[in-house]
Design a protein around this motif. Sequence first.
Motif, PDB file in Angstrom:
ATOM      1  N   LYS A  86       0.831  -1.202   0.000  1.00  0.00           N
ATOM      2  CA  LYS A  86       0.000   0.000   0.000  1.00  0.00           C
ATOM      3  C   LYS A  86       0.870   1.258   0.000  1.00  0.00           C
ATOM      4  CE  LYS A  86      -3.893  -0.069   2.279  1.00  0.00           C
ATOM      5  NZ  LYS A  86      -4.910  -0.009   3.375  1.00  0.00           N
ATOM      6  N   VAL A  87       0.442   2.261  -0.776  1.00  0.00           N
ATOM      7  CA  VAL A  87       1.162   3.534  -0.896  1.00  0.00           C
ATOM      8  C   VAL A  87       0.216   4.684  -0.560  1.00  0.00           C
ATOM      9  CG1 VAL A  87       2.371   5.105  -2.469  1.00  0.00           C
ATOM     10  CG2 VAL A  87       2.722   2.632  -2.674  1.00  0.00           C
ATOM     11  N   LEU A  88       0.731   5.649   0.189  1.00  0.00           N
ATOM     12  CA  LEU A  88       0.031   6.903   0.424  1.00  0.00           C
ATOM     13  C   LEU A  88       0.679   8.001  -0.414  1.00  0.00           C
ATOM     14  CD1 LEU A  88      -1.827   8.936   1.937  1.00  0.00           C
ATOM     15  CD2 LEU A  88      -0.069   9.024   3.742  1.00  0.00           C
ATOM     16  N   ILE A  89      -0.099   8.626  -1.287  1.00  0.00           N
ATOM     17  CA  ILE A  89       0.364   9.809  -2.017  1.00  0.00           C
ATOM     18  C   ILE A  89      -0.104  11.024  -1.230  1.00  0.00           C
ATOM     19  CG2 ILE A  89       0.216  11.137  -4.157  1.00  0.00           C
ATOM     20  CD1 ILE A  89      -0.239   8.507  -5.650  1.00  0.00           C
ATOM     21  N   ILE A 100      -3.713   2.292  -3.288  1.00  0.00           N
ATOM     22  CA  ILE A 100      -3.086   3.608  -3.444  1.00  0.00           C
ATOM     23  C   ILE A 100      -4.034   4.643  -2.840  1.00  0.00           C
ATOM     24  CG2 ILE A 100      -2.090   5.315  -4.996  1.00  0.00           C
ATOM     25  CD1 ILE A 100      -1.667   3.132  -7.054  1.00  0.00           C
ATOM     26  N   ILE A 101      -3.603   5.257  -1.755  1.00  0.00           N
ATOM     27  CA  ILE A 101      -4.417   6.237  -1.044  1.00  0.00           C
ATOM     28  C   ILE A 101      -3.996   7.636  -1.483  1.00  0.00           C
ATOM     29  CG2 ILE A 101      -5.162   7.069   1.218  1.00  0.00           C
ATOM     30  CD1 ILE A 101      -5.812   4.078   0.561  1.00  0.00           C
ATOM     31  N   SER A 102      -4.953   8.431  -1.942  1.00  0.00           N
ATOM     32  CA  SER A 102      -4.651   9.793  -2.398  1.00  0.00           C
ATOM     33  C   SER A 102      -5.125  10.808  -1.369  1.00  0.00           C
ATOM     34  CB  SER A 102      -5.306  10.065  -3.752  1.00  0.00           C
ATOM     35  OG  SER A 102      -6.714   9.911  -3.673  1.00  0.00           O
ATOM     36  N   CYS A 103      -4.217  11.720  -1.006  1.00  0.00           N
ATOM     37  CA  CYS A 103      -4.572  12.825  -0.129  1.00  0.00           C
ATOM     38  C   CYS A 103      -4.049  14.111  -0.753  1.00  0.00           C
ATOM     39  CB  CYS A 103      -3.980  12.649   1.265  1.00  0.00           C
ATOM     40  SG  CYS A 103      -4.265  14.082   2.347  1.00  0.00           S
ATOM     41  N   SER A 104      -4.919  15.097  -0.922  1.00  0.00           N
ATOM     42  CA  SER A 104      -4.534  16.378  -1.508  1.00  0.00           C
ATOM     43  C   SER A 104      -4.895  17.505  -0.547  1.00  0.00           C
ATOM     44  CB  SER A 104      -5.247  16.577  -2.852  1.00  0.00           C
ATOM     45  OG  SER A 104      -4.902  17.819  -3.426  1.00  0.00           O
ATOM     46  N   ILE A 105      -3.875  18.298  -0.174  1.00  0.00           N
ATOM     47  CA  ILE A 105      -4.078  19.478   0.671  1.00  0.00           C
ATOM     48  C   ILE A 105      -3.840  20.684  -0.228  1.00  0.00           C
ATOM     49  CG2 ILE A 105      -3.325  20.699   2.742  1.00  0.00           C
ATOM     50  CD1 ILE A 105      -2.283  18.028   3.794  1.00  0.00           C
ATOM     51  N   HIS A 106      -4.876  21.438  -0.531  1.00  0.00           N
ATOM     52  CA  HIS A 106      -4.775  22.427  -1.602  1.00  0.00           C
ATOM     53  C   HIS A 106      -5.658  23.638  -1.352  1.00  0.00           C
ATOM     54  CE1 HIS A 106      -7.976  19.497  -2.601  1.00  0.00           C
ATOM     55  NE2 HIS A 106      -8.655  20.600  -2.850  1.00  0.00           N
ATOM     56  N   CYS A 107      -5.501  24.645  -2.205  1.00  0.00           N
ATOM     57  CA  CYS A 107      -6.319  25.853  -2.136  1.00  0.00           C
ATOM     58  C   CYS A 107      -7.652  25.609  -2.845  1.00  0.00           C
ATOM     59  CB  CYS A 107      -5.581  27.023  -2.777  1.00  0.00           C
ATOM     60  SG  CYS A 107      -6.521  28.564  -2.769  1.00  0.00           S
ATOM     61  N   ALA A 108      -8.730  25.826  -2.124  1.00  0.00           N
ATOM     62  CA  ALA A 108     -10.066  25.551  -2.670  1.00  0.00           C
ATOM     63  C   ALA A 108     -10.374  26.425  -3.881  1.00  0.00           C
ATOM     64  CB  ALA A 108     -11.113  25.765  -1.588  1.00  0.00           C
ATOM     65  N   GLN A 109      -9.810  27.642  -3.926  1.00  0.00           N
ATOM     66  CA  GLN A 109     -10.156  28.588  -4.992  1.00  0.00           C
ATOM     67  C   GLN A 109      -9.137  28.591  -6.136  1.00  0.00           C
ATOM     68  OE1 GLN A 109      -9.850  29.577  -1.697  1.00  0.00           O
ATOM     69  NE2 GLN A 109     -11.995  29.755  -1.103  1.00  0.00           N
ATOM     70  N   ILE A 117       5.354   6.347   1.580  1.00  0.00           N
ATOM     71  CA  ILE A 117       4.710   7.639   1.344  1.00  0.00           C
ATOM     72  C   ILE A 117       5.412   8.317   0.175  1.00  0.00           C
ATOM     73  CG2 ILE A 117       4.242   9.943   2.264  1.00  0.00           C
ATOM     74  CD1 ILE A 117       4.221   8.656   5.088  1.00  0.00           C
ATOM     75  N   ILE A 118       4.637   8.705  -0.830  1.00  0.00           N
ATOM     76  CA  ILE A 118       5.160   9.552  -1.906  1.00  0.00           C
ATOM     77  C   ILE A 118       4.669  10.963  -1.608  1.00  0.00           C
ATOM     78  CG2 ILE A 118       5.220  10.030  -4.377  1.00  0.00           C
ATOM     79  CD1 ILE A 118       4.692   7.089  -4.905  1.00  0.00           C
ATOM     80  N   TYR A 119       5.619  11.856  -1.366  1.00  0.00           N
ATOM     81  CA  TYR A 119       5.323  13.199  -0.882  1.00  0.00           C
ATOM     82  C   TYR A 119       5.577  14.236  -1.960  1.00  0.00           C
ATOM     83  CZ  TYR A 119       6.220  17.500   1.862  1.00  0.00           C
ATOM     84  OH  TYR A 119       6.234  18.781   2.343  1.00  0.00           O
ATOM     85  N   ASP A 120       4.519  14.953  -2.348  1.00  0.00           N
ATOM     86  CA  ASP A 120       4.640  16.057  -3.298  1.00  0.00           C
ATOM     87  C   ASP A 120       4.845  17.340  -2.497  1.00  0.00           C
ATOM     88  OD1 ASP A 120       4.345  18.112  -5.133  1.00  0.00           O
ATOM     89  OD2 ASP A 120       2.742  17.120  -6.244  1.00  0.00           O
ATOM     90  N   HIS A 133      -2.238  23.207  -5.730  1.00  0.00           N
ATOM     91  CA  HIS A 133      -3.334  22.824  -6.630  1.00  0.00           C
ATOM     92  C   HIS A 133      -3.784  21.395  -6.317  1.00  0.00           C
ATOM     93  CE1 HIS A 133      -0.705  25.716  -8.872  1.00  0.00           C
ATOM     94  NE2 HIS A 133      -1.867  26.337  -8.943  1.00  0.00           N
ATOM     95  N   GLN A 134      -5.077  21.154  -6.420  1.00  0.00           N
ATOM     96  CA  GLN A 134      -5.560  19.799  -6.160  1.00  0.00           C
ATOM     97  C   GLN A 134      -4.976  18.797  -7.147  1.00  0.00           C
ATOM     98  OE1 GLN A 134      -9.151  18.143  -7.456  1.00  0.00           O
ATOM     99  NE2 GLN A 134      -9.596  17.036  -5.563  1.00  0.00           N
ATOM    100  N   GLY A 135      -4.622  17.631  -6.653  1.00  0.00           N
ATOM    101  CA  GLY A 135      -4.142  16.549  -7.512  1.00  0.00           C
ATOM    102  C   GLY A 135      -5.316  15.835  -8.150  1.00  0.00           C
TER     103      GLY A 135
END
Length: 303
Positions: A154-157, A178-187, A231-234, A163-165
Amino acid sequence: MLMSIPFVYHASYSQLALPSTHRFPTTKYHNLYQHALKHHLLIEQCRHTPMPMTKEALFRVHCPQYVEQFINGTLDHKAQRRIGFPWSTALVTRTLHAVNGTRLCTDLALEHGIAIHLTGGYHHAHYNYGSGFCIFNDLVIAARLAIDSGKIDKVLIFDCDVHQGDGTATLTQGCPDIISCSIHCAQNFPSRKQQSDHDIDLDKGCTDKRYLEHIQQILPYLIRLHQPDLIIYDAGVDIHQHDDLGYFAISNQGILARDKQVISIAKMHNIPLAAVIGGGYSRNEAELTHRHSQLLIAANESW
């Protein structure tokens, strides 16, 4: 200071001739590489150079017809314009090396505990089209190949680009490994968001304090919930207050604190971390290099 962080870099990353008015900062990869060596944040003996990614590997994640059309230069004008680059053989060379560079970075992270790729984070690439300077989704490809190799389950991105992924979201829907998590600007871009496994939408003007509180809460929670093997960290720096394409109010100190947090949490849980430098846009090359170098400083101080 730790002097043996494995990293991935290829000269093609900055060998893309673009018009002077183009928003994409193609020089930043070579600039960061030179800066890192000069300031002993990385050492040349720990550099790993990727080969081009094979079409067969790309087919694991992307539409074969789309892959072939991009490589052969037969994408229609609308599809090419959506990517944001004029087609060239240099673009193909750069793309294939960059995508495989993230795959190589994950291999190195699994072997050494941490590794850094001096490009990567092409999270707007979808199954059969590219978008927003992203042609193939290196994050999902690297995760898929690592899992399919049998090394991990299992991988966490963990995507901290402003920007949202959205491409990562669509490509990993229905993929429990593959777990995707995106922390981004809503606007911010893209205007039409997709559904990641975990989306943290923050408003314009988000400050260091609020941003770092979210990182501190969400990453340990995701590790407990999903128990990833990698963990793959952007580590995008377009969260910076002076980024040309970002709407947050994060300082250089905030970027460094974020990168330290992510690396320290991964280390504390004994989870290998493969970091890509992600987005960052500025006409001031020195400033942009300084922002991206926070990841390398954090890695040396925290790992």
